[in-house]
Design a protein around this motif. Structure first.
Motif, PDB file in Angstrom:
ATOM      1  N   ALA A  55       6.569 -50.202  22.508  1.00  0.00           N
ATOM      2  CA  ALA A  55       7.474 -50.247  21.352  1.00  0.00           C
ATOM      3  C   ALA A  55       8.816 -49.647  21.757  1.00  0.00           C
ATOM      4  CB  ALA A  55       6.881 -49.488  20.168  1.00  0.00           C
ATOM      5  N   PRO A  56       9.920 -50.079  21.139  1.00  0.00           N
ATOM      6  CA  PRO A  56      11.242 -49.580  21.520  1.00  0.00           C
ATOM      7  C   PRO A  56      11.537 -48.211  20.919  1.00  0.00           C
ATOM      8  CG  PRO A  56      11.465 -51.128  19.717  1.00  0.00           C
ATOM      9  CD  PRO A  56      10.006 -51.112  20.082  1.00  0.00           C
ATOM     10  N   GLY A  57      12.630 -47.609  21.392  1.00  0.00           N
ATOM     11  CA  GLY A  57      13.129 -46.381  20.809  1.00  0.00           C
ATOM     12  C   GLY A  57      12.289 -45.156  21.131  1.00  0.00           C
ATOM     13  N   ARG A  58      12.688 -44.055  20.516  1.00  0.00           N
ATOM     14  CA  ARG A  58      11.966 -42.801  20.724  1.00  0.00           C
ATOM     15  C   ARG A  58      10.536 -42.895  20.201  1.00  0.00           C
ATOM     16  NH1 ARG A  58      14.227 -37.234  18.150  1.00  0.00           N
ATOM     17  NH2 ARG A  58      13.640 -38.319  16.222  1.00  0.00           N
ATOM     18  N   ALA A  59      10.345 -43.639  19.124  1.00  0.00           N
ATOM     19  CA  ALA A  59       9.000 -43.798  18.577  1.00  0.00           C
ATOM     20  C   ALA A  59       8.071 -44.465  19.582  1.00  0.00           C
ATOM     21  CB  ALA A  59       9.046 -44.610  17.284  1.00  0.00           C
ATOM     22  N   GLY A  60       8.604 -45.402  20.374  1.00  0.00           N
ATOM     23  CA  GLY A  60       7.787 -46.064  21.384  1.00  0.00           C
ATOM     24  C   GLY A  60       7.287 -45.087  22.434  1.00  0.00           C
ATOM     25  N   ARG A  61       8.183 -44.196  22.889  1.00  0.00           N
ATOM     26  CA  ARG A  61       7.775 -43.204  23.881  1.00  0.00           C
ATOM     27  C   ARG A  61       6.746 -42.241  23.302  1.00  0.00           C
ATOM     28  NH1 ARG A  61      13.024 -41.737  24.241  1.00  0.00           N
ATOM     29  NH2 ARG A  61      12.401 -39.544  24.045  1.00  0.00           N
ATOM     30  N   ARG A  62       6.958 -41.867  22.061  1.00  0.00           N
ATOM     31  CA  ARG A  62       6.093 -40.833  21.491  1.00  0.00           C
ATOM     32  C   ARG A  62       4.730 -41.364  21.062  1.00  0.00           C
ATOM     33  NH1 ARG A  62      10.285 -36.579  18.540  1.00  0.00           N
ATOM     34  NH2 ARG A  62      11.294 -35.984  20.512  1.00  0.00           N
ATOM     35  N   ILE A  63       4.653 -42.615  20.624  1.00  0.00           N
ATOM     36  CA  ILE A  63       3.325 -43.146  20.299  1.00  0.00           C
ATOM     37  C   ILE A  63       2.526 -43.339  21.585  1.00  0.00           C
ATOM     38  CG2 ILE A  63       3.957 -45.600  20.354  1.00  0.00           C
ATOM     39  CD1 ILE A  63       1.565 -43.921  17.840  1.00  0.00           C
ATOM     40  N   ARG A  64       3.221 -43.681  22.678  1.00  0.00           N
ATOM     41  CA  ARG A  64       2.532 -43.773  23.968  1.00  0.00           C
ATOM     42  C   ARG A  64       2.000 -42.402  24.380  1.00  0.00           C
ATOM     43  NH1 ARG A  64       5.802 -45.223  29.432  1.00  0.00           N
ATOM     44  NH2 ARG A  64       6.935 -43.373  28.706  1.00  0.00           N
ATOM     45  N   ALA A  65       2.832 -41.365  24.235  1.00  0.00           N
ATOM     46  CA  ALA A  65       2.390 -40.015  24.581  1.00  0.00           C
ATOM     47  C   ALA A  65       1.258 -39.555  23.665  1.00  0.00           C
ATOM     48  CB  ALA A  65       3.567 -39.045  24.495  1.00  0.00           C
ATOM     49  N   LEU A  66       1.359 -39.892  22.375  1.00  0.00           N
ATOM     50  CA  LEU A  66       0.319 -39.494  21.429  1.00  0.00           C
ATOM     51  C   LEU A  66      -1.016 -40.139  21.782  1.00  0.00           C
ATOM     52  CD1 LEU A  66      -0.439 -37.994  18.822  1.00  0.00           C
ATOM     53  CD2 LEU A  66       0.283 -40.011  17.537  1.00  0.00           C
ATOM     54  N   GLU A  67      -0.986 -41.404  22.165  1.00  0.00           N
ATOM     55  CA  GLU A  67      -2.234 -42.071  22.549  1.00  0.00           C
ATOM     56  C   GLU A  67      -2.812 -41.446  23.817  1.00  0.00           C
ATOM     57  OE1 GLU A  67      -4.083 -46.524  23.454  1.00  0.00           O
ATOM     58  OE2 GLU A  67      -1.944 -46.300  22.981  1.00  0.00           O
ATOM     59  N   SER A  68      -1.952 -41.099  24.764  1.00  0.00           N
ATOM     60  CA  SER A  68      -2.424 -40.454  25.986  1.00  0.00           C
ATOM     61  C   SER A  68      -3.083 -39.112  25.668  1.00  0.00           C
ATOM     62  CB  SER A  68      -1.252 -40.251  26.953  1.00  0.00           C
ATOM     63  OG  SER A  68      -1.664 -39.534  28.100  1.00  0.00           O
ATOM     64  N   VAL A  69      -2.445 -38.341  24.785  1.00  0.00           N
ATOM     65  CA  VAL A  69      -2.992 -37.042  24.394  1.00  0.00           C
ATOM     66  C   VAL A  69      -4.343 -37.212  23.707  1.00  0.00           C
ATOM     67  CG1 VAL A  69      -2.677 -35.114  22.788  1.00  0.00           C
ATOM     68  CG2 VAL A  69      -0.785 -35.842  24.248  1.00  0.00           C
ATOM     69  N   VAL A  70      -4.422 -38.143  22.764  1.00  0.00           N
ATOM     70  CA  VAL A  70      -5.664 -38.329  22.009  1.00  0.00           C
ATOM     71  C   VAL A  70      -6.793 -38.800  22.923  1.00  0.00           C
ATOM     72  CG1 VAL A  70      -6.774 -39.753  20.241  1.00  0.00           C
ATOM     73  CG2 VAL A  70      -4.567 -38.673  19.779  1.00  0.00           C
ATOM     74  N   ARG A  71      -6.496 -39.710  23.828  1.00  0.00           N
ATOM     75  CA  ARG A  71      -7.545 -40.176  24.746  1.00  0.00           C
ATOM     76  C   ARG A  71      -8.089 -39.017  25.588  1.00  0.00           C
ATOM     77  NH1 ARG A  71      -8.316 -45.617  25.491  1.00  0.00           N
ATOM     78  NH2 ARG A  71      -6.818 -47.022  24.470  1.00  0.00           N
ATOM     79  N   GLU A  72      -7.199 -38.136  26.026  1.00  0.00           N
ATOM     80  CA  GLU A  72      -7.645 -36.993  26.821  1.00  0.00           C
ATOM     81  C   GLU A  72      -8.440 -36.006  25.968  1.00  0.00           C
ATOM     82  OE1 GLU A  72      -8.311 -34.309  29.890  1.00  0.00           O
ATOM     83  OE2 GLU A  72      -7.712 -36.432  29.927  1.00  0.00           O
ATOM     84  N   LEU A  73      -7.974 -35.757  24.744  1.00  0.00           N
ATOM     85  CA  LEU A  73      -8.694 -34.836  23.862  1.00  0.00           C
ATOM     86  C   LEU A  73     -10.063 -35.378  23.490  1.00  0.00           C
ATOM     87  CD1 LEU A  73      -5.865 -33.635  21.426  1.00  0.00           C
ATOM     88  CD2 LEU A  73      -6.760 -32.472  23.443  1.00  0.00           C
ATOM     89  N   VAL A  74     -10.154 -36.678  23.268  1.00  0.00           N
ATOM     90  CA  VAL A  74     -11.449 -37.286  22.943  1.00  0.00           C
ATOM     91  C   VAL A  74     -12.401 -37.166  24.128  1.00  0.00           C
ATOM     92  CG1 VAL A  74     -12.587 -39.499  22.501  1.00  0.00           C
ATOM     93  CG2 VAL A  74     -10.592 -38.831  21.157  1.00  0.00           C
ATOM     94  N   ALA A  75     -11.871 -37.377  25.334  1.00  0.00           N
ATOM     95  CA  ALA A  75     -12.712 -37.215  26.521  1.00  0.00           C
ATOM     96  C   ALA A  75     -13.230 -35.784  26.624  1.00  0.00           C
ATOM     97  CB  ALA A  75     -11.919 -37.586  27.773  1.00  0.00           C
ATOM     98  N   ARG A  76     -12.374 -34.826  26.304  1.00  0.00           N
ATOM     99  CA  ARG A  76     -12.806 -33.425  26.342  1.00  0.00           C
ATOM    100  C   ARG A  76     -13.756 -33.112  25.190  1.00  0.00           C
ATOM    101  NH1 ARG A  76      -7.889 -29.594  28.470  1.00  0.00           N
ATOM    102  NH2 ARG A  76      -7.065 -31.012  30.051  1.00  0.00           N
ATOM    103  N   GLY A  77     -13.546 -33.771  24.059  1.00  0.00           N
ATOM    104  CA  GLY A  77     -14.442 -33.558  22.930  1.00  0.00           C
ATOM    105  C   GLY A  77     -15.842 -34.082  23.183  1.00  0.00           C
ATOM    106  N   ASN A  78     -15.967 -35.060  24.071  1.00  0.00           N
ATOM    107  CA  ASN A  78     -17.275 -35.616  24.431  1.00  0.00           C
ATOM    108  C   ASN A  78     -17.876 -34.943  25.655  1.00  0.00           C
ATOM    109  OD1 ASN A  78     -17.550 -37.608  22.403  1.00  0.00           O
ATOM    110  ND2 ASN A  78     -16.133 -38.959  23.495  1.00  0.00           N
TER     111      ASN A  78
END
Length: 426
Positions: free
Chosen positions: A388-411
């Motif tokens: 996605a374009p703009g700052r929101a594009g960068r941050r949703i990508r970072a948010l998904e990366s963070v959540v995927r890592e946290l979910v892996a740690r949660g499991n």
């Protein structure tokens, strides 16, 4: 008459209490740890900063604590008492003639004791007609049983029993069975059901998990002999990470940019760029919303989108209707800050359960999370494509990366490699 006796070695304090120097010098000379007068823990292990602002409750919670439990540094009744404004804490075993307890016993229809038994009703049944006062007995199971059996006034009150929705995280103390939980965990679950707001009471567990993690961390690094036997239960990920992992199939990550005017202008913020994704399936959503209010001069710069693109955006009602259609009935939102949720709710999107990813990240890092892009680097999550374009594009990508890592740690079944602390607060 005896002589003056041998001289006292330098640095050794006199035995007479009246001769002791001022408290500061006493602590320094004898290496006595300073205690927090509120939580009664050593200042280095104080959990007061982790407690939520005192929670208001419809239910009055009265704790009856066994005297021996009061001396247990890792007890949780006081922690729960400090977190609840509408609570009392009484200490004792025999409460015969106790004015407060006798006062409560005069209205048995409005009081219940949280204690199992053949005549105990389930908390779900109690929710239909919740008690005004809940008496919680605090102590080991033998101690709690002793308090209940020694006090006929308690025997005459109705009881509530429950099966916890999740195993205890009391990894520093042995529980007699899998269904047994700490006092604060029990209170959190009971109040969440009785008052229909589990998420609000779950905030009480932040201090509890901080105490458990701190105790285990220090126990693993101490070199002096143990003064008390510590029970090392099986390692479990922090609560916030486990909740993200459990909800992963229904998680929708959301990030929103606002048309925000400077303070003092009295112009409300409005959503102008919305991005969302469902990591379990890879589905994505994006909408650029045409501002209905005057476009702030700084908005294009902050959101990193041209002014013409923003002004030519989609009608707000149409964009939010598309987002509502994107969401499934059981979906739960995950955001970095609650400001994103405020923008959604202000736009008329139906409220639903939401997860604070920033809080979960702070628990994983054991320190300040910072911004979402910084957190993605610290957690070393997966590198994902920009979609996605703009700052929101960068941050949703970072948010998904963070959540995927946290979910892996949660499991995870084993603790991750230790990361350097990023600060002192969450």
């Amino acid at each position: 008459m005896d002589g003056p006796g041998p001289a006292r070695p330098a640095g050794v304090l006199p035995a007479c209490r009246q001769c002791l120097p001022r408290p500061g010098a006493y602590r320094k000379a004898w290496n006595v740890r300073s205690l927090c007068l509120r939580c009664r823990r050593p200042e280095s292990a104080c959990y007061c900063a982790q407690l939520p602002p005192q929670l208001e409750t419809k239910t009055r919670v009265v704790f009856l604590q066994h005297p021996r439990e009061r001396k247990v540094a890792i007890g949780t009744a006081r922690m729960a008492h400090l977190a609840l404004s509408n609570s009392e804490l009484h200490e004792g075993v025999d409460f015969t003639g106790h004015a407060r307890l006798e006062e409560l016993a005069k209205r048995p229809e409005s009081v219940a004791v949280l204690f199992p038994g053949e005549e105990a009703i389930s908390v779900e049944e109690a929710r239909g007609r919740p008690p005004e006062t809940l008496i919680v007995v605090d102590g080991t199971w033998p101690q709690a049983r002793k308090i209940v059996t020694r006090n006929p006034v308690l025997a005459g009150l109705p009881r509530i029993g429950f099966v916890p929705r999740r195993p205890s995280n009391y990894r520093i103390r042995s529980e007699p069975a899998d269904h047994c939980v700490s006092t604060i965990e029990a209170v959190v679950e009971i109040l969440g059901i009785l008052e229909g707001d589990s998420a609000r009471f779950d905030t009480m567990l932040k201090a509890f998990e901080y105490m458990v993690d701190t105790q285990l961390d220090r126990q693993s690094t101490r070199t002096s002999p143990n003064r008390r036997r510590i029970y090392f239960g099986p390692w479990r990920p922090p609560l916030e990470l486990r909740e993200l992992a459990e909800s992963y199939e229904n998680l929708v990550l959301f990030y929103g940019e606002a048309n925000a005017h400077p303070d003092g202008t009295n112009i409300p913020s409005e959503l102008v760029h919305a991005v969302a994704c469902r990591p379990a399936t890879g589905e994505r959503f994006e909408a650029i919303l045409a501002p209905e209010l005057e476009l702030a001069r700084s908005t294009p710069l902050h959101v990193e989108l041209p002014e013409a693109t923003l002004l030519a955006g989609e009608r707000r009602a149409d964009a939010l209707a598309r987002f509502e259609a994107f969401l499934r009935p059981d979906d739960e939102l995950a955001v970095w800050t609650t400001f994103a949720l405020d923008l959604l709710w202000a736009g008329g999107v139906t409220r639903r359960k939401a997860h604070n990813v920033r809080l979960a990240t702070a628990r994983a890092l054991k320190g300040k999370a910072g911004g979402v892009e910084q957190a993605a680097e610290l957690l070393k999550g997966p590198d994902l494509p920009l979609w996605a374009p703009g700052r929101a594009g960068r941050r949703i990508r970072a948010l998904e990366s963070v959540v995927r890592e946290l979910v892996a740690r949660g499991n995870a079944t084993e603790p991750p490699q230790k990361l350097p602390r990023t600060g002192t607060g969450g």
